[in-house]
Design a protein around this motif. Structure first.
Motif, PDB file in Angstrom:
ATOM      1  N   SER A 130       0.839  -1.197   0.000  1.00 17.72           N
ATOM      2  CA  SER A 130       0.000   0.000   0.000  1.00 17.72           C
ATOM      3  C   SER A 130       0.878   1.253   0.000  1.00 17.72           C
ATOM      4  CB  SER A 130      -0.960  -0.019   1.187  1.00 17.72           C
ATOM      5  OG  SER A 130      -1.851   1.071   1.116  1.00 17.72           O
ATOM      6  N   MET A 131       0.802   2.086   1.044  1.00 20.40           N
ATOM      7  CA  MET A 131       1.588   3.323   1.095  1.00 20.40           C
ATOM      8  C   MET A 131       2.832   3.194   1.961  1.00 20.40           C
ATOM      9  SD  MET A 131      -1.518   6.095   1.070  1.00 20.40           S
ATOM     10  CE  MET A 131      -2.783   4.957   1.620  1.00 20.40           C
ATOM     11  N   GLY A 132       3.189   1.954   2.374  1.00 26.82           N
ATOM     12  CA  GLY A 132       4.472   1.695   3.028  1.00 26.82           C
ATOM     13  C   GLY A 132       4.474   1.778   4.534  1.00 26.82           C
ATOM     14  N   THR A 133       3.298   1.844   5.196  1.00 28.12           N
ATOM     15  CA  THR A 133       3.285   2.031   6.646  1.00 28.12           C
ATOM     16  C   THR A 133       3.845   0.837   7.413  1.00 28.12           C
ATOM     17  OG1 THR A 133       0.985   1.236   6.689  1.00 28.12           O
ATOM     18  CG2 THR A 133       1.337   3.618   6.543  1.00 28.12           C
ATOM     19  N   PHE A 134       3.633  -0.400   6.920  1.00 24.53           N
ATOM     20  CA  PHE A 134       4.137  -1.578   7.629  1.00 24.53           C
ATOM     21  C   PHE A 134       5.667  -1.585   7.655  1.00 24.53           C
ATOM     22  CE2 PHE A 134       5.716  -5.969   7.490  1.00 24.53           C
ATOM     23  CZ  PHE A 134       5.207  -6.456   8.683  1.00 24.53           C
ATOM     24  N   GLY A 135       6.285  -1.447   6.476  1.00 18.81           N
ATOM     25  CA  GLY A 135       7.749  -1.480   6.415  1.00 18.81           C
ATOM     26  C   GLY A 135       8.380  -0.315   7.149  1.00 18.81           C
ATOM     27  N   LEU A 136       7.826   0.899   6.985  1.00 18.66           N
ATOM     28  CA  LEU A 136       8.382   2.054   7.685  1.00 18.66           C
ATOM     29  C   LEU A 136       8.177   1.925   9.194  1.00 18.66           C
ATOM     30  CD1 LEU A 136       7.240   4.907   5.268  1.00 18.66           C
ATOM     31  CD2 LEU A 136       9.549   3.987   5.556  1.00 18.66           C
ATOM     32  N   GLY A 137       7.046   1.326   9.610  1.00 18.64           N
ATOM     33  CA  GLY A 137       6.837   1.099  11.037  1.00 18.64           C
ATOM     34  C   GLY A 137       7.856   0.135  11.618  1.00 18.64           C
ATOM     35  N   LEU A 138       8.153  -0.956  10.893  1.00 19.68           N
ATOM     36  CA  LEU A 138       9.194  -1.888  11.347  1.00 19.68           C
ATOM     37  C   LEU A 138      10.549  -1.196  11.444  1.00 19.68           C
ATOM     38  CD1 LEU A 138       8.684  -5.330   9.552  1.00 19.68           C
ATOM     39  CD2 LEU A 138       8.352  -4.773  11.947  1.00 19.68           C
ATOM     40  N   ALA A 139      10.851  -0.346  10.449  1.00 15.41           N
ATOM     41  CA  ALA A 139      12.150   0.336  10.429  1.00 15.41           C
ATOM     42  C   ALA A 139      12.315   1.296  11.604  1.00 15.41           C
ATOM     43  CB  ALA A 139      12.304   1.091   9.109  1.00 15.41           C
ATOM     44  N   LEU A 140      11.189   1.770  12.173  1.00 12.37           N
ATOM     45  CA  LEU A 140      11.281   2.619  13.361  1.00 12.37           C
ATOM     46  C   LEU A 140      11.651   1.828  14.604  1.00 12.37           C
ATOM     47  CD1 LEU A 140       8.103   4.867  12.882  1.00 12.37           C
ATOM     48  CD2 LEU A 140      10.474   5.502  12.447  1.00 12.37           C
ATOM     49  N   LEU A 141      11.410   0.516  14.574  1.00 14.14           N
ATOM     50  CA  LEU A 141      11.568  -0.317  15.769  1.00 14.14           C
ATOM     51  C   LEU A 141      12.715  -1.297  15.680  1.00 14.14           C
ATOM     52  CD1 LEU A 141       7.762  -1.122  16.131  1.00 14.14           C
ATOM     53  CD2 LEU A 141       9.045   0.561  17.447  1.00 14.14           C
ATOM     54  N   ARG A 142      13.213  -1.589  14.462  1.00 13.42           N
ATOM     55  CA  ARG A 142      14.268  -2.573  14.265  1.00 13.42           C
ATOM     56  C   ARG A 142      15.288  -2.086  13.247  1.00 13.42           C
ATOM     57  NH1 ARG A 142      15.450  -6.017  18.116  1.00 13.42           N
ATOM     58  NH2 ARG A 142      13.632  -7.171  18.868  1.00 13.42           N
ATOM     59  N   GLN A 143      16.539  -2.575  13.405  1.00 17.31           N
ATOM     60  CA  GLN A 143      17.548  -2.402  12.359  1.00 17.31           C
ATOM     61  C   GLN A 143      17.276  -3.450  11.282  1.00 17.31           C
ATOM     62  OE1 GLN A 143      20.254  -0.292  12.186  1.00 17.31           O
ATOM     63  NE2 GLN A 143      19.930   0.751  14.146  1.00 17.31           N
ATOM     64  N   LEU A 144      17.040  -3.013  10.048  1.00 19.76           N
ATOM     65  CA  LEU A 144      16.736  -3.925   8.956  1.00 19.76           C
ATOM     66  C   LEU A 144      17.870  -3.926   7.942  1.00 19.76           C
ATOM     67  CD1 LEU A 144      12.979  -3.018   8.299  1.00 19.76           C
ATOM     68  CD2 LEU A 144      13.914  -4.767   9.822  1.00 19.76           C
ATOM     69  N   ARG A 145      18.252  -5.131   7.514  1.00 20.36           N
ATOM     70  CA  ARG A 145      19.279  -5.215   6.467  1.00 20.36           C
ATOM     71  C   ARG A 145      18.706  -4.796   5.122  1.00 20.36           C
ATOM     72  NH1 ARG A 145      22.347 -10.832   5.672  1.00 20.36           N
ATOM     73  NH2 ARG A 145      22.640 -10.423   7.887  1.00 20.36           N
ATOM     74  N   SER A 146      17.472  -5.215   4.845  1.00 19.13           N
ATOM     75  CA  SER A 146      16.849  -4.839   3.577  1.00 19.13           C
ATOM     76  C   SER A 146      15.336  -4.830   3.747  1.00 19.13           C
ATOM     77  CB  SER A 146      17.251  -5.808   2.454  1.00 19.13           C
ATOM     78  OG  SER A 146      16.751  -7.107   2.710  1.00 19.13           O
ATOM     79  N   LEU A 147      14.680  -3.987   2.923  1.00 24.09           N
ATOM     80  CA  LEU A 147      13.224  -3.870   2.924  1.00 24.09           C
ATOM     81  C   LEU A 147      12.775  -3.781   1.473  1.00 24.09           C
ATOM     82  CD1 LEU A 147      10.457  -3.393   4.265  1.00 24.09           C
ATOM     83  CD2 LEU A 147      11.023  -0.951   4.334  1.00 24.09           C
TER      84      LEU A 147
END
Length: 494
Positions: free
Chosen positions: A55-72
């Motif tokens: 959709s507009m990216g809220t799930f991935g951006l929300g995870l990125a606020l809470l975790r260090q991500l190698r890739s999204l």
């Protein structure tokens, strides 16, 4: 399109009232943030995430606020939403994300009208259609694959059945109140995955914009966590927000969990405790209202007072008529809204048919280009074979040329050595010749001296020894002339 400030940063959203996610983002500043909190709680830093149906990216951006991500990797099939997704991820990607990618594609089998979600329909087909396997090859591998595609989750996983049997990662799948969700659960269980059910409110009480009233009071979303040997946990903060986590081992357990999950409650229940909501729900089910409750008189009033009963009945009829008028107005508004939606549906269908025609033309063009590409690849392969032969021939010629040059250099060196030797031999011969000439001159002088000495000796002795014999010989031969010459030579003309 509209740009707003949210929990995730400055997002571009749809400027449409019938788009649920955009409406929530405008009002609350977030969308289903409990979902991101639950997933982040059960991941480790450095995870690789695939968000299918972003959709507009809220799930991935929300995870990125809470975790260090190698890739999204965010995938969205709707061309109307994809530009917003790409902008939101590019502008708001935090430093905690190593690599962020957005893809405009439909994952899994093509489904009619699959681009329509939350009232937003695409004006053109998705740029490409890929399988989950192709997505993993191009952008994976992934530690967690989230799929929220409005009902096609089952078809996507069935298409990738071989991977599902041995998947080492985690699936987070949208779970709706449909029989397809029961089939999806059975597919996961049949492939040896442990499944947990997570239900969470769409709008938390402590939302980003601190808005108290909820559009959908007790409106919950649900999902399935599927993995091998990795049961999820739920912290106390999520439990306090009313989230629910259950292990699911059968379709009946999932059916019961969905039945017990609140979807939407009357607005009058908002702000009440659990016990108060139970009381209000019971009275609502019995058709009781607060206006009627204990409104017929005091304890001293006579229950068979006809006038009082009539007044109560009349008041109740007036309230019912008021409710009927309100419902009639709401029905008219809903009818008008339905007519508008039907018109939008017809327009969308027309656009869809036009898009299908364009898609058919593009597919034909793509097939023609593919044929041309295959022919070009065939010519290229033939050219590569010819080029390889020419290179081999050139290599042989180069080897022969190198051998010839080596032989030439050897011959030149040999010739130079021979010339040096000849020059040396010539100098030696010249010296020997000079010596021989000198010796020859000496021998010549010696020979001349010897000849002179021999002549002297000969003339002095030969005549005495050989003259009588020579005279006798000529006499015997009768050579008188010779005898005369001999005698003349020896004694003179006399």
């Amino acid at each position: 399109m509209q740009e707003i400030i949210t929990r995730y940063g400055r997002l571009q959203v749809m400027d449409l009232e019938n788009d649920l996610i955009s409406r929530f983002l405008k009002k609350y500043g977030e969308w289903s943030f409990c979902e991101a909190q639950f997933i982040a709680e059960n991941l480790t830093d450095g995870a690789r995430i695939a968000d299918v149906g972003a959709s507009m990216g809220t799930f991935g951006l929300g995870l990125a606020l809470l975790r260090q991500l190698r890739s999204l990797c965010c995938v969205e099939p709707n061309p109307a939403l994809y530009p917003l997704l790409r902008h939101n991820v590019q502008v708001n990607k935090p430093l905690s994300v190593g690599d962020a990618t957005t893809v405009n594609a439909t994952v899994g089998p093509a489904i009619p009208d699959s681009g329509a979600m939350d009232g937003v329909r695409p004006t053109m087909p998705a740029n490409q259609h890929v399988t989950l396997e192709a997505l993993r090859r191009g952008y994976g591998p992934f530690d967690l694959i989230k799929i929220s595609t409005g009902g096609s989750e089952l078809a996507i996983l069935r298409e990738d059945h071989a991977f599902l049997r041995n998947c080492p990662g985690i699936f987070w799948l949208d779970c709706q109140e449909t029989p397809a969700s029961l089939e999806l659960l059975q597919l996961l269980l049949d492939n040896g995955l442990d499944v947990h059910y997570f239900a969470f409110p769409t709008a938390a009480r402590n939302n980003f914009n601190r808005v108290g009233d909820a559009d959908f009071h007790l409106g919950y979303k649900t999902g399935l966590w599927a993995a091998r040997g990795r049961p999820p946990v739920m912290n106390s903060q999520l439990r306090a927000k009313g989230c629910v986590l259950k292990r699911i081992g059968s379709q009946e357990e999932l059916r019961q969990a969905l039945w017990l999950t609140p979807r939407q409650a009357p607005a009058g229940l908002a702000g009440h405790s659990h016990e108060e909501m139970v009381a209000l729900a019971g009275r609502t089910l019995r058709g009781e209202t607060f206006d009627d409750y204990l409104a017929t008189g005091t304890a001293e009033a006579q229950p068979n007072d006809a006038a009082s009963a009539a007044r109560g009945t009349l008041s109740k009829i007036e309230r019912q008529e008021s409710q009927i008028r309100t419902l009639t107005e709401q029905l008219a508004a809903e009818t008008e809204k339905s007519a508008k939606l039907a018109a939008l549906m017809d327009a969308a269908k027309s656009e869809c048919r036009a898009s299908q025609i364009v898609l058919a033309d593009e597919r034909a063009r793509a097939d023609a280009l593919a044929a041309r590409l295959e022919a070009a690849l065939g010519e290229r392969r033939a050219s590569q074979i010819v080029l390889a032969d020419e290179r081999a021939r050139a290599q042989m010629l180069a080897t022969d040329l190198e051998t010839t040059w080596a032989q030439k250099r050897t011959a030149e060196q040999t010739l130079a050595d021979e010339r040096k030797k000849a020059a040396t031999d010539l100098a030696t011969l010249n010296q020997i010749n000079a010596i021989l000439v000198s010796q020859n001159q000496d021998l010549t002088r010696q020979a001349e001296n010897l000849i002179q000495q021999v002549h002297l000796m000969y003339y002095s002795a030969s005549w005495r020894l050989t003259l009588p014999l020579r005279i006798l010989g000529r006499l015997v031969r009768g050579d008188i002339r010779g005898l005369k010459r001999l005698c003349a030579a020896r004694w003179g003309s006399s």
